[in-house]
Design a protein around this motif. Sequence first.
Motif, mmCIF file in Angstrom:
data_model
loop_
_atom_site.group_PDB
_atom_site.id
_atom_site.type_symbol
_atom_site.label_atom_id
_atom_site.label_comp_id
_atom_site.label_asym_id
_atom_site.label_seq_id
_atom_site.Cartn_x
_atom_site.Cartn_y
_atom_site.Cartn_z
ATOM 1 N N ILE A 178 -23.996 15.624 -24.502
ATOM 2 C CA ILE A 178 -25.165 14.986 -23.882
ATOM 3 C C ILE A 178 -26.208 14.632 -24.949
ATOM 4 C CG2 ILE A 178 -27.086 15.370 -22.287
ATOM 5 C CD1 ILE A 178 -25.139 17.142 -20.657
ATOM 6 N N LEU B 45 -24.051 12.954 -19.244
ATOM 7 C CA LEU B 45 -24.734 13.974 -18.444
ATOM 8 C C LEU B 45 -23.929 14.351 -17.195
ATOM 9 C CD1 LEU B 45 -27.232 15.723 -17.919
ATOM 10 C CD2 LEU B 45 -28.206 13.793 -16.684
ATOM 11 N N ASP C 157 -24.841 11.409 -26.453
ATOM 12 C CA ASP C 157 -24.733 10.266 -25.545
ATOM 13 C C ASP C 157 -25.270 10.690 -24.176
ATOM 14 O OD1 ASP C 157 -24.117 7.942 -24.215
ATOM 15 O OD2 ASP C 157 -21.938 8.272 -24.248
ATOM 16 N N ARG C 158 -26.390 10.096 -23.763
ATOM 17 C CA ARG C 158 -27.000 10.451 -22.474
ATOM 18 C C ARG C 158 -26.093 10.119 -21.299
ATOM 19 N NH1 ARG C 158 -31.034 13.740 -21.986
ATOM 20 N NH2 ARG C 158 -32.981 12.659 -21.839
#
Length: 88
Positions: free
Chosen positions: A56, A63, A59-60
Amino acid sequence: MELQLTAAFLNAMVLQAGESAAAIPPATGAAIGFGLAAIGAGYAERSIGSAAVGAIAEDRGMLGYGVLLTVIPETIVIFGLVVVFLLQ
């Protein structure tokens, strides 16, 4: 040595009672099973959680996958709780 004496004492007590008895009472067995399930889930989440937080952070968009993969081991505890309720 003490364990053997304890086992011999318990065997003598069961023989004196004249009936078969469980070595571990059902409630105690259920509690031990639930505790072991919780320890197993915690052990599994240890590495999954750290990997999910790392993914996370990079790279969002990860999530959702991170939360999903972290929640999956919790089902083990829920299964243990269901078994406890079924045995009661």
